[in-house]
Motif scaffolding. Structure first.
Motif, mmCIF file in Angstrom:
data_model
loop_
_atom_site.group_PDB
_atom_site.id
_atom_site.type_symbol
_atom_site.label_atom_id
_atom_site.label_comp_id
_atom_site.label_asym_id
_atom_site.label_seq_id
_atom_site.Cartn_x
_atom_site.Cartn_y
_atom_site.Cartn_z
ATOM 1 N N ALA A 210 108.564 72.963 23.447
ATOM 2 C CA ALA A 210 108.384 72.802 24.903
ATOM 3 C C ALA A 210 106.933 72.451 25.207
ATOM 4 N N GLY A 211 106.404 71.433 24.485
ATOM 5 C CA GLY A 211 105.178 70.773 24.914
ATOM 6 C C GLY A 211 105.593 69.670 25.878
ATOM 7 N N HIS A 212 104.667 68.777 26.188
ATOM 8 C CA HIS A 212 105.033 67.754 27.176
ATOM 9 C C HIS A 212 106.126 66.823 26.651
ATOM 10 N N GLU B 256 111.495 76.985 22.116
ATOM 11 C CA GLU B 256 110.030 77.043 22.011
ATOM 12 C C GLU B 256 109.620 78.352 21.341
ATOM 13 N N ARG B 257 108.824 78.223 20.274
ATOM 14 C CA ARG B 257 108.467 79.440 19.519
ATOM 15 C C ARG B 257 107.510 80.351 20.287
ATOM 16 N N GLY B 258 106.723 79.774 21.188
ATOM 17 C CA GLY B 258 105.807 80.591 21.999
ATOM 18 C C GLY B 258 106.191 80.486 23.459
ATOM 19 N N ALA C 113 104.075 74.909 26.751
ATOM 20 C CA ALA C 113 102.707 74.382 26.538
ATOM 21 C C ALA C 113 101.907 75.304 25.616
ATOM 22 N N ASN C 114 102.582 75.843 24.635
ATOM 23 C CA ASN C 114 102.007 76.805 23.691
ATOM 24 C C ASN C 114 100.693 76.336 23.072
ATOM 25 N N THR C 115 100.653 75.080 22.615
ATOM 26 C CA THR C 115 99.468 74.637 21.882
ATOM 27 C C THR C 115 98.233 74.629 22.788
ATOM 28 N N LEU D 296 90.455 67.401 28.247
ATOM 29 C CA LEU D 296 91.144 66.185 27.824
ATOM 30 C C LEU D 296 90.150 65.033 27.757
ATOM 31 N N LEU D 297 90.462 64.057 26.936
ATOM 32 C CA LEU D 297 89.673 62.830 26.882
ATOM 33 C C LEU D 297 90.161 61.852 27.941
ATOM 34 N N THR D 298 91.393 62.029 28.348
ATOM 35 C CA THR D 298 91.996 61.109 29.325
ATOM 36 C C THR D 298 91.681 61.608 30.733
ATOM 37 N N SER E 83 108.247 68.933 18.093
ATOM 38 C CA SER E 83 107.493 70.133 17.681
ATOM 39 C C SER E 83 106.010 69.831 17.478
ATOM 40 N N GLY E 84 105.587 68.602 17.776
ATOM 41 C CA GLY E 84 104.160 68.297 17.750
ATOM 42 C C GLY E 84 103.708 67.605 16.478
ATOM 43 N N ALA E 85 102.607 66.876 16.597
ATOM 44 C CA ALA E 85 102.038 66.152 15.447
ATOM 45 C C ALA E 85 100.863 66.919 14.857
ATOM 46 N N ARG F 255 108.336 72.502 7.626
ATOM 47 C CA ARG F 255 108.907 73.343 6.570
ATOM 48 C C ARG F 255 110.275 73.882 6.942
ATOM 49 N N TRP F 256 110.583 73.893 8.229
ATOM 50 C CA TRP F 256 111.864 74.429 8.707
ATOM 51 C C TRP F 256 112.976 73.368 8.695
ATOM 52 N N LEU F 257 112.614 72.143 8.365
ATOM 53 C CA LEU F 257 113.592 71.048 8.478
ATOM 54 C C LEU F 257 114.297 70.840 7.136
HETATM 55 C C1 LIG Z 1 92.378 68.630 20.137
HETATM 56 C C2 LIG Z 1 93.349 67.744 20.878
HETATM 57 C C3 LIG Z 1 92.927 67.015 21.992
HETATM 58 C C4 LIG Z 1 93.803 66.186 22.694
HETATM 59 N N1 LIG Z 1 93.373 65.477 23.793
HETATM 60 C C5 LIG Z 1 94.249 64.734 24.498
HETATM 61 C C6 LIG Z 1 93.874 64.016 25.675
HETATM 62 O O1 LIG Z 1 92.707 63.988 26.029
HETATM 63 N N2 LIG Z 1 94.807 63.346 26.390
HETATM 64 C C7 LIG Z 1 96.112 63.318 26.015
HETATM 65 O O2 LIG Z 1 96.927 62.696 26.717
HETATM 66 N N3 LIG Z 1 96.494 63.932 24.874
HETATM 67 C C8 LIG Z 1 95.598 64.629 24.123
HETATM 68 N N4 LIG Z 1 95.964 65.243 22.972
HETATM 69 C C9 LIG Z 1 97.242 64.860 22.427
HETATM 70 C C10 LIG Z 1 98.190 65.787 22.903
HETATM 71 O O3 LIG Z 1 98.590 65.622 24.201
HETATM 72 C C11 LIG Z 1 99.226 66.012 21.891
HETATM 73 O O4 LIG Z 1 99.747 64.815 21.429
HETATM 74 C C12 LIG Z 1 100.243 66.886 22.487
HETATM 75 O O5 LIG Z 1 99.789 68.214 22.463
HETATM 76 C C13 LIG Z 1 101.485 66.718 21.757
HETATM 77 O O6 LIG Z 1 102.471 67.061 22.667
HETATM 78 P P1 LIG Z 1 103.830 67.418 22.080
HETATM 79 O O7 LIG Z 1 104.659 67.898 23.198
HETATM 80 O O8 LIG Z 1 104.321 66.310 21.235
HETATM 81 O O9 LIG Z 1 103.467 68.585 21.053
HETATM 82 P P2 LIG Z 1 102.836 70.014 21.304
HETATM 83 O O10 LIG Z 1 102.047 70.095 22.538
HETATM 84 O O11 LIG Z 1 102.200 70.384 20.007
HETATM 85 O O12 LIG Z 1 104.160 70.865 21.538
HETATM 86 C C14 LIG Z 1 105.022 71.169 20.479
HETATM 87 C C15 LIG Z 1 105.656 72.498 20.787
HETATM 88 O O13 LIG Z 1 106.605 72.779 19.764
HETATM 89 C C16 LIG Z 1 106.540 74.158 19.475
HETATM 90 N N5 LIG Z 1 107.057 74.333 18.121
HETATM 91 C C17 LIG Z 1 106.549 73.854 16.968
HETATM 92 N N6 LIG Z 1 107.314 74.230 15.921
HETATM 93 C C18 LIG Z 1 108.345 74.953 16.428
HETATM 94 C C19 LIG Z 1 109.467 75.624 15.865
HETATM 95 N N7 LIG Z 1 109.692 75.633 14.546
HETATM 96 N N8 LIG Z 1 110.313 76.267 16.702
HETATM 97 C C20 LIG Z 1 110.121 76.260 18.048
HETATM 98 N N9 LIG Z 1 109.066 75.664 18.626
HETATM 99 C C21 LIG Z 1 108.196 75.010 17.838
HETATM 100 C C22 LIG Z 1 105.058 74.488 19.605
HETATM 101 O O14 LIG Z 1 104.850 75.866 19.864
HETATM 102 C C23 LIG Z 1 104.645 73.628 20.781
HETATM 103 O O15 LIG Z 1 104.721 74.285 22.018
HETATM 104 C C24 LIG Z 1 95.136 66.087 22.261
HETATM 105 C C25 LIG Z 1 95.562 66.820 21.137
HETATM 106 C C26 LIG Z 1 94.690 67.638 20.442
HETATM 107 C C27 LIG Z 1 95.175 68.392 19.227
#
Ligand SMILES: Cc1cc2nc3c(=O)[nH]c(=O)nc-3n(C[C@@H](O)[C@H](O)[C@H](O)COP(=O)(O)OP(=O)(O)OC[C@H]3O[C@@H](n4cnc5c(N)ncnc54)[C@H](O)[C@@H]3O)c2cc1C
Length: 408
Positions: free
Chosen positions: A12-14, A34-36, A39-41, A52-54, A129-131, A343-345
């Motif tokens: 549940a990130g963006h 969502e494990r947390g 917007a956990n991260t 943010l840089l943006t 789950s994020g990069a 690792r969970w996949l």
């Molecule tokens: C340091 C940093 C700076 C950044 N700056 C910018 C910026 O300026 N502008 C911008 O647009 N973007 C920025 N980004 C990029 C950013 O937006 C990321 O790409 C974004 O956090 C990724 O979104 P996401 O939803 O894909 O993943 P995440 O935000 O990482 O969300 C993934 C979610 O999945 C959950 N999850 C993971 N594994 C599991 C599991 N096994 N079970 C259940 N839940 C799980 C996590 O807890 C997390 O909440 C930045 C990223 C970083 C790391």
């Protein structure tokens, strides 16, 4: 007994919430795990001063533009968490928080998703789950002498939380340069190890440089139009900081007193040894920046040469060796990138480098999708404003899979 749902979204990130928005639009029943917290991260994995840089005017999610009072400002991590949290509320996303996915397995009808709270059976899964789940730390870190504190950007919070003494920051992309500047401003000696990097000014011809990236269509370039896609997906984040008008390239850092050295090659007998290629990587970054800015000028019909950018200044004889036992350095910060964690996949779709095999978000296993990975469908795929096209596409592909056309 397993719960049955059509689609499970992991994360549940963006990206996961954008997927949920488009699935709801198509009336596809789904759950976001969502494990947390939402917007956990942004709540747990960012240092205190990170912004943010943006710029705010660029930050938008599907149907949810930035509506605050400071369009030219840059959000703090807390403000990003609120922005994403508000989005979950307005879209009424069906999120189950504090639920960690521990395995995803293929079944006859689709997938079984296991969590600490029980199993779900579903036809389709969206991996969001994020990069950046884990920091990348080079193997040579094992050779760091005892007594030196080692941190990654996930653990670093502020200069005040570091032991007294000098700091070696390894990595000169967005995280590394921001942390190096902040630690140096706190009065400590800082050595910055610089490998391949992307130099950018914060402002170009009176506009935020990301305005140019957006307006000229650089970020909109599709993954299947990029010549070297693997390289584009590995590109380091640019040397930028979210402070209006503040450029944080190596010239700014050496102006603060940061000492640049080459790429860290190895740690041997208690000493860090650096590559002698600092001048070359800096010349390459200068060249690429000028080429990008010249492209902006060409788009705008401006004939002048991109002016006002000095080449990167580096010491006449950069240090090649730093004794880690002599007391000069008490902390090493590994700003050497991040990687996803699958690792969970339990589906064989992860390559030997730990990357998901997919074509524009369609993973190499029927009914499995991905979002939020670098250059997933466009150069802007990992950015907040880049998720809309990708999530719309994935939801459409997934919907078509659920209701295959009847062939006459
Ligand atoms: C340091 C940093 C700076 C950044 N700056 C910018 C910026 O300026 N502008 C911008 O647009 N973007 C920025 N980004 C990029 C950013 O937006 C990321 O790409 C974004 O956090 C990724 O979104 P996401 O939803 O894909 O993943 P995440 O935000 O990482 O969300 C993934 C979610 O999945 C959950 N999850 C993971 N594994 C599991 C599991 N096994 N079970 C259940 N839940 C799980 C996590 O807890 C997390 O909440 C930045 C990223 C970083 C790391």
């Amino acid at each position: 007994m397993s719960q049955r749902v059509t689609t499970v979204v992991i994360g549940a990130g963006h990206a996961g919430l954008a997927a949920s928005h488009f699935l709801s639009e198509r009336s596809i029943d789904h759950i976001v795990l969502e494990r947390g917290r939402i917007a956990n991260t942004w709540r747990r994995e960012r240092w205190d001063s990170l912004r943010l840089l943006t710029p705010n005017w660029l930050n938008r999610l599907p149907g949810h533009p930035y509506g605050g009072p400071d369009p030219d400002g840059y959000m703090t991590a807390g403000q990003v968490a609120d922005f994403i949290g508000d989005y979950a509320t307005v879209t009424a996303a069906p999120v189950r928080e504090n639920t960690t996915v521990t395995s995803v397995r293929r079944t006859d009808g689709g997938y079984q998703v296991s969590t600490g709270e029980g199993d779900l059976d579903c036809a389709t899964v969206v991996i969001a789950s994020g990069a950046c789940n884990a920091p990348v730390v080079p193997e040579c870190a094992a050779g760091v002498p005892d007594g030196i504190t080692q941190l990654t950007p996930f653990e670093y919070r502020n200069p005040g939380s570091l032991p007294d003494g000098g700091v070696l920051v390894v990595g000169a992309s967005a995280s590394g340069v921001q942390i190096a500047a902040e630690v140096r401003r706190s009065g400590r000696p800082v050595v910055l190890s610089v490998g391949e990097h992307v130099r950018l000014p914060r402002t170009y011809r009176d506009r935020d440089v990301l305005w140019w990236m957006d307006a000229t269509g650089v970020w909109a370039q599709r993954y299947d139009e990029i010549e070297d896609l693997a390289r584009a997906r590995r590109l380091p984040s640019p040397q930028l900081v979210g402070e209006p008008g503040t450029t944080i390239d190596l010239n700014a850092l050496t102006g603060l007193g940061v000492e640049p050295v080459g790429r860290l090659a190895v740690i041997r007998d208690g000493a860090a040894l650096f590559s002698g290629g600092l001048r070359n990587v800096c010349s390459l970054a200068d060249l690429k920046m000028r080429r990008l800015l010249a492209g902006f000028d060409e788009w705008a019909g401006i004939g002048d040469d991109p002016a006002g950018f000095e080449p990167t200044r580096i010491p006449a004889v950069p240090r090649l060796r730093l004794d880690l036992r002599g007391g000069e350095i008490t902390t090493i910060i590994w700003a050497t990138g991040f990687r996803p964690d699958y690792r969970w996949l339990d589906v064989p779709v992860v390559d030997e480098k730990g990357r998901l095999r997919h074509d524009g978000g369609v993973v190499d296993s029927p009914g499995l999708y991905a979002l939020g990975l670098p250059v997933l469908r466009r150069r802007r795929s990992t950015l907040l404003h880049g998720i809309e096209d990708d999530a719309r596409f994935v939801a459409r592909h997934l919907a078509e899979r659920l209701t295959p056309r009847v062939v006459a």
